[in-house]
Design an enzyme around this catalytic site. Sequence first.
Site, PDB file in Angstrom:
ATOM      1  CG  ASP A 139      -5.422   9.076  12.493  1.00  0.00           C
ATOM      2  OD1 ASP A 139      -5.615   9.868  11.551  1.00  0.00           O
ATOM      3  OD2 ASP A 139      -4.978   7.937  12.353  1.00  0.00           O
ATOM      4  CD  GLU A 206      -3.351  17.067  21.493  1.00  0.00           C
ATOM      5  OE1 GLU A 206      -3.108  17.861  20.561  1.00  0.00           O
ATOM      6  OE2 GLU A 206      -2.488  16.315  21.995  1.00  0.00           O
TER       7      GLU A 206
END
Length: 259
Positions: A139, A206
């Site tokens: 993250d 992504e």
Amino acid sequence: MLRQISRNPILVSLAFVLVIVGRTDVNSVTNWNAPLVWEGTFDPVVIDAIYKRMDPRIAVVVFAVGKYTRFVKGFLESAEKYFFVDFRVTYYIFTDNEKDIPKIELGKNRTISLVTVPSANRWQDVVLGRMKWATITIDKKFTRDRFPYERRPESKAYIPADEGDYYYTAAVWGGYLEEMYKLVKYCYTQSEEDAKNNIEAVWQEESHLNRYLLYNKPTKVLSSEYLWSDYDPVPEDIKVVRISQLVKNYAEVRPNGGQ
């Protein structure tokens, strides 16, 4: 985001306990109770002992297309020092120029397998191709309203403004083979659907990855330690930079000048 945690419930419980103790300055568990891995939240000796008993075969899929072959040597040398040392590892290197892949001395039970892929004229086609051919999340630190998700409803990668957990990069991720096949197949087919509709997600594969992981929660999430850019100063909560994103001239290394 690694899904290498054992399916054995006893081992799952042990690994989970190891992760949720040790630090109070960072979140060490997600809101769906998956471990969020930081230095100091696990005992590496115990974790290694668990996985060595399992004796897993580990595949690392790497894309080195065009001028990116220049980074393979440093990547492999560092991986041989720090990545699953004493485990069985195969590096699958997808490249359009096999002669530029350096010869590296590997440890015991560690091998390299080269896979030829076509060249590309745009870097966007290179990253989308990763989902077509096969792939190596973490993250990043944003607030939800600043996550660079795909916000256009016309795209298959669309995530509504009031949804999202983390922003996962497509740089480093993995898990069990069958789970990775599902993820890769999803991202590829969704990007193909976008192409049919003359749209490309804002961050290509992504963006599709983030939509997939929003509705298919990962069983383990890696903190920013597992991919930190050399461009940025290291904040206090990152005790160890485990994977470093190298400073590079994108205009020079990318096929269409980084545009």
